[in-house]
Design a protein around this motif. Structure first.
Motif, PDB file in Angstrom:
ATOM      1  N   ALA A 468       0.827  -1.207   0.000  1.00  0.00           N
ATOM      2  CA  ALA A 468       0.000   0.000   0.000  1.00  0.00           C
ATOM      3  C   ALA A 468       0.861   1.256   0.000  1.00  0.00           C
ATOM      4  O   ALA A 468       1.932   1.300   0.615  1.00  0.00           O
ATOM      5  N   GLU A 469       0.392   2.279  -0.698  1.00  0.00           N
ATOM      6  CA  GLU A 469       1.151   3.524  -0.758  1.00  0.00           C
ATOM      7  C   GLU A 469       1.148   4.248   0.578  1.00  0.00           C
ATOM      8  O   GLU A 469       2.088   4.962   0.908  1.00  0.00           O
ATOM      9  N   ASP A 470       0.085   4.072   1.346  1.00  0.00           N
ATOM     10  CA  ASP A 470      -0.030   4.768   2.626  1.00  0.00           C
ATOM     11  C   ASP A 470       0.405   3.890   3.799  1.00  0.00           C
ATOM     12  O   ASP A 470      -0.081   4.040   4.921  1.00  0.00           O
ATOM     13  N   LEU A 471       1.330   2.956   3.553  1.00  0.00           N
ATOM     14  CA  LEU A 471       1.842   2.093   4.606  1.00  0.00           C
ATOM     15  C   LEU A 471       2.431   2.933   5.739  1.00  0.00           C
ATOM     16  O   LEU A 471       3.078   3.949   5.496  1.00  0.00           O
ATOM     17  N   MET A 472       2.186   2.505   6.970  1.00  0.00           N
ATOM     18  CA  MET A 472       2.712   3.235   8.116  1.00  0.00           C
ATOM     19  C   MET A 472       4.225   3.356   8.009  1.00  0.00           C
ATOM     20  O   MET A 472       4.920   2.380   7.701  1.00  0.00           O
ATOM     21  N   ASP A 473       4.748   4.536   8.288  1.00  0.00           N
ATOM     22  CA  ASP A 473       6.186   4.767   8.254  1.00  0.00           C
ATOM     23  C   ASP A 473       6.782   4.266   9.568  1.00  0.00           C
ATOM     24  O   ASP A 473       6.538   4.853  10.625  1.00  0.00           O
ATOM     25  N   PRO A 474       7.566   3.188   9.545  1.00  0.00           N
ATOM     26  CA  PRO A 474       8.074   2.631  10.796  1.00  0.00           C
ATOM     27  C   PRO A 474       9.042   3.552  11.527  1.00  0.00           C
ATOM     28  O   PRO A 474       9.326   3.329  12.704  1.00  0.00           O
ATOM     29  N   THR A 475       9.537   4.583  10.849  1.00  0.00           N
ATOM     30  CA  THR A 475      10.516   5.475  11.480  1.00  0.00           C
ATOM     31  C   THR A 475       9.892   6.759  12.015  1.00  0.00           C
ATOM     32  O   THR A 475      10.595   7.572  12.625  1.00  0.00           O
ATOM     33  N   ALA A 476       8.592   6.936  11.811  1.00  0.00           N
ATOM     34  CA  ALA A 476       7.930   8.165  12.248  1.00  0.00           C
ATOM     35  C   ALA A 476       7.583   8.102  13.732  1.00  0.00           C
ATOM     36  O   ALA A 476       7.164   7.053  14.233  1.00  0.00           O
TER      37      ALA A 476
END
Length: 590
Positions: A468-476
């Protein structure tokens, strides 16, 4: 025990030590003082005694190229992994639970938690305030995800680079001791997740001055740790003494060793064997338990002595039990769940009765055979769960089952694993139906952050949602913050109702089942399955027969192998004739 690594304190001085065989000269740099050259011995150790140094002294080691590095055995990094180390007097803590000797394994109910998201404050001290609530519901042991110092402000903990130092964002060493002390005062054990299969990608300076890695072994993280090559003994001692330190200096009750299948060692005595032996020798008469995570399902690590005592590892996290119960509750059969979907009731019954579902059989998802025979082991050699950090965090949204699945399904699988003779493990917040996600998170520099984002997509590409393009950013930071438990939800009507459910089951376990687990050997379980129903009977202490009959589906089903002689311990759903209603669980004791 005399430890090889880290400063040695005396009343008026400190002896600093660094194993750096790759260099002839190492300088000791104490904050506010000129550098001092350390004395090198033929075995690669550099030592220097400094008068006036002691607890609170901040120091680093300077390599010949001018780079200042922390002590690999640092006990505290007040300025994170790239900053100076601080001398800590671990013997100065005034313990109050001095009579504590731990709990027998059969009494253990584990509760996995992440210090940074367990409370709003995310500290050891804040966690103390939640212990009474855990005790009230029936938890007897907390298992803390890795705390070894990692770079940045947040991390799951598996990227640690300084294994002796708890991450400074969680507090100081004495704060961890206070948490352990407070848990023991309440009769709660403390387990710690430790990582000896790799080091994190940022802040690991050891390879610059010592032969930490070897090209003889490969792991998912690169070259393996040098546990069996030239100059490997100090490397082995470094991790084994770390395990001993947690047990003896911090009075930890047990360790969970991460991904032991990735620890490669061709020595005569494997590192895992030596570690278990030395940890148990150091524990004296305390109850200390060692747990493994092992993708290979190697039951040899879990063998028992003739008298039932444990020579090596007490138990293993059993993903097989998780997978079959997860499929039952969710219907999900993608990715690695696919290998467990066919004949799922029979596989569920086998996992409960014998431990592993796959005991040498081929697994299509893995593309190879997996596991060794496990029916010869007692049920307490396995830890069962319906959620943990991996099984939630390796989902694209980090979502818990309760967000998308009916409560009756979740209660049914919970009633199975909480009362089964295996050792149960809850994941933080599960007991009141916490809906916060638990996504993967880390905080590196931007170059590494981008590698993590790309790597997560590639590693988990066979699971839904990772394209998915809106995958959660693991570094945010928002991703990290989203996993913080909202304890106010524990007091809602829905939260209290589920708490009562968990409390009732764990009370029943403590009073009626746990006393029958001591001394139970292998081959105690037998199983049957019929359509959507399953039946498992265990022969426990005193020749008591504990029987589970369950219909883990949303349609009525005929009962498999009823035990007509048993008194009902617990029933969820209804039994009419031979028909079990949907999501029925029936426990009897004969």
């Amino acid at each position: 025990m005399d430890f090889s690594f880290g400063p040695v304190l005396s009343p008026d001085a400190a002896l600093f030590r660094l194993w750096a065989p790759l260099h002839e000269e190492i300088m000791l740099v104490i904050d506010g003082e000129p550098p001092r050259r350390m004395e090198r011995s033929a075995d690669g150790w550099h030592r220097l005694r400094v008068d006036g140094a002691g607890a609170g002294t901040r120091y680093r080691f300077r390599l010949p190229d001018g780079l200042d590095v922390p002590d690999p055995a640092s006990r505290h990094q007040p300025e994170d992994v790239h900053g100076p180390s601080e001398v800590i007097d671990l013997a100065a803590y005034d313990w109050t639970s001095t009579a504590w000797t731990g709990r027998p394994w059969e009494e253990v109910v584990l509760y996995e938690l992440h210090i940074g998201t367990f409370t709003q404050e995310g500290t050891f001290r804040a966690a103390i305030d939640k212990l009474d609530g855990l005790k009230e519901v029936g938890v007897t042991a907390i298992q803390i995800m890795p705390i070894s110092d990692f770079p940045g402000g947040y991390n799951w903990g598996y990227d640690g680079v300084l294994p002796y130092a708890a991450d400074n964002s969680y507090g100081r060493p004495e704060d961890l001791m206070a948490l352990v002390d407070a848990a023991h005062q309440r009769g709660i054990c403390v387990f710690l997740d430790v990582v000896y299969n790799h080091f994190g990608p940022d802040g690991n300076y050891l390879p610059l001055y010592a032969p930490l890695f070897t090209e003889n072994h490969k792991t998912p993280w690169g070259n393996g740790i040098n546990y069996d090559g030239d100059n490997s003994k100090p490397v082995r001692d470094f991790v084994i003494e770390n395990a001993v330190s947690w047990i003896t200096e911090f009075r930890i009750d047990g360790l969970r060793l991460d991904a032991v299948h990735a620890i490669k060692d061709n020595n005569g005595e494997h590192l895992l064997v030596e570690l278990a032996r030395r940890v148990r020798e150091s524990a004296g008469n305390r109850h200390v338990h060692l747990v493994v995570e092992n993708e290979d399902n190697d039951s040899d690590l879990l063998t028992r002595n003739a008298d039932g005592s444990v020579p090596l590892y007490t138990a293993q996290w059993n993903d097989d039990i998780h997978h079959v119960l997860h499929i039952a509750a969710t219907g999900e059969t993608f990715g690695y769940y696919a290998d467990y979907a066919e004949d799922r009731p029979e596989k569920t019954a086998r996992a409960l009765a014998e431990g592993f579902v796959f005991q040498g059989e081929h697994m299509p998802y893995r593309g190879e055979a997996r596991g060794k025979p496990s029916a010869c082991l007692p049920p307490t050699a396995f830890i069962s769960f319906i959620q943990n950090h991996d099984q939630i965090g390796n989902r694209a949204l980090g979502d818990r089952m309760i967000v998308s699945q009916p409560l009756e399904a979740i209660k049914a699988v919970a009633a199975v694993y909480l009362l089964a003779p295996q050792i149960p493990m809850l994941f933080m917040g599960e007991e009141w139906g916490a809906r916060e996600p638990f996504p993967y998170f880390c905080d590196f520099n931007e170059e590494l952050n981008e590698k993590v984002r790309k790597g997560r997509r590639e590693e988990l590409s066979r699971l839904p949602g990772f394209d998915a393009e809106d995958l959660m950013d693991p570094t945010a930071k928002d991703t990290f913050s989203s996993g913080t438990l909202d304890w106010s939800q524990r007091e809602t009507p829905e939260g209290r109702a589920l708490l009562d459910f968990y409390r009732a089951l764990l009370t029943l376990r403590r009073e009626r089942i746990a006393p029958l687990l001591k001394g139970v050997g292998g081959g105690s379980g037998r199983f049957d399955a019929k359509g959507e129903t399953l039946s498992v009977t265990w022969t426990l202490a005193g020749n008591r027969r504990l029987t589970l009959a369950a219909n883990l589906s949303d349609t009525p089903a005929s009962l498999a192998s009823p035990d007509e002689n048993g008194a009902v311990l617990y029933a969820l759903g209804t039994l009419e004739g031979s028909q079990l209603s949907p999501w029925s669980v029936r426990w009897t004791l004969a």
